[in-house]
Design an enzyme around this catalytic site. Structure first.
Site, PDB file in Angstrom:
ATOM      1  N   VAL A  82       0.852  -1.188   0.000  1.00 49.41           N
ATOM      2  CA  VAL A  82       0.000   0.000   0.000  1.00 49.41           C
ATOM      3  C   VAL A  82       0.893   1.245   0.000  1.00 49.41           C
ATOM      4  O   VAL A  82       1.801   1.378   0.824  1.00 49.41           O
ATOM      5  CB  VAL A  82      -0.928   0.015   1.221  1.00 49.41           C
ATOM      6  N   LYS A  83       0.608   2.139  -0.921  1.00 51.61           N
ATOM      7  CA  LYS A  83       1.422   3.339  -1.091  1.00 51.61           C
ATOM      8  C   LYS A  83       0.684   4.521  -0.482  1.00 51.61           C
ATOM      9  O   LYS A  83      -0.475   4.787  -0.825  1.00 51.61           O
ATOM     10  CB  LYS A  83       1.661   3.562  -2.587  1.00 51.61           C
ATOM     11  N   VAL A  84       1.349   5.227   0.437  1.00 53.36           N
ATOM     12  CA  VAL A  84       0.730   6.373   1.113  1.00 53.36           C
ATOM     13  C   VAL A  84       1.647   7.586   0.988  1.00 53.36           C
ATOM     14  O   VAL A  84       2.865   7.444   0.887  1.00 53.36           O
ATOM     15  CB  VAL A  84       0.450   6.069   2.604  1.00 53.36           C
TER      16      VAL A  84
END
Length: 218
Positions: A82-84
């Protein structure tokens, strides 16, 4: 050094994977939009091509929604990272997801201080953008040097440096010399790495001599 491919074009990923040049994939909302297909469908297909991490980026900016999106994205496939964004909400989300065993890529990093915060939040990867710094007359590779040095000073920090916004082969070579663990590259830049005029000339000479011999391997 691990090579991630920075694209959502499945055909490109598959071609490079067949050459053994794909250790993972990074995407972002812009790349997904260019693909012209539903995000979950694209990410699922990419994850089936490579067992390595495939970054899928949230689009929310508030913590609760960002966390919900992250939990939804990780259900697409086991190798989703997951890219934040590197914001306070992003770091809160990073910490929560990391505690749940989710791979997290913290993106849009432009300073060593930001990288240190991401590592403390439990990021799997930190994505410093070298090309965008170069665009504003700042030395992007100096940022990589600083982050690598800081992380090595504190071995308990397990975050890997994922060099992003790579514009040309020199960025990659310099990142590798500095010891960054990962580089994410557009397909065109990966193919540029293959090119050298002496390779082309040598191949032409070998083939010319072979044709003159009148032989055939098969």
């Amino acid at each position: 050094m691990k090579f991630f491919v920075d694209t959502a074009e499945v055909a490109e990923i598959r071609s490079l994977a067949e050459a053994g040049l794909v250790d993972g994939v990074t995407t972002n909302p812009s790349l997904i939009a260019k693909a012209g297909r539903p995000m979950a469908e694209v990410i699922r297909e990419i994850c089936s091509i490579t067992p390595g991490p495939v970054s899928a980026e949230v689009t929310a900016i508030e913590y609760e929604q960002m966390l919900a999106e992250g939990r939804h994205l990780r259900e697409i496939a086991p190798n989703v990272a997951v890219k934040v964004p590197l914001t306070e909400a992003g770091l809160r989300t990073c910490r929560a997801l990391s505690a749940e065993g989710t791979l997290v890529n913290v993106t849009l990093c432009f300073s060593p201080a930001q990288a240190l915060l991401a590592a403390k939040a439990g990021a799997t990867f930190i994505s410093p953008f070298v090309g965008r710094l170069d665009d504003i007359a700042t030395d992007g590779m100096r940022l990589i040097e600083d982050i690598v040095k800081i992380y090595r000073n504190y071995p308990h920090l397990k975050t890997e440096v994922l060099v992003a916004s790579i514009r040309h082969p020199l960025h990659l070579i310099e990142a590798a010399k500095l010891g960054a663990e990962v580089a994410t590259l557009p397909p065109a830049v990966i193919r540029q790495l293959l090119k050298h005029p002496l390779t082309d000339r040598g191949l032409e000479a070998f083939l010319a001599d072979w044709r003159k011999s009148g032989q055939s391997i098969l």
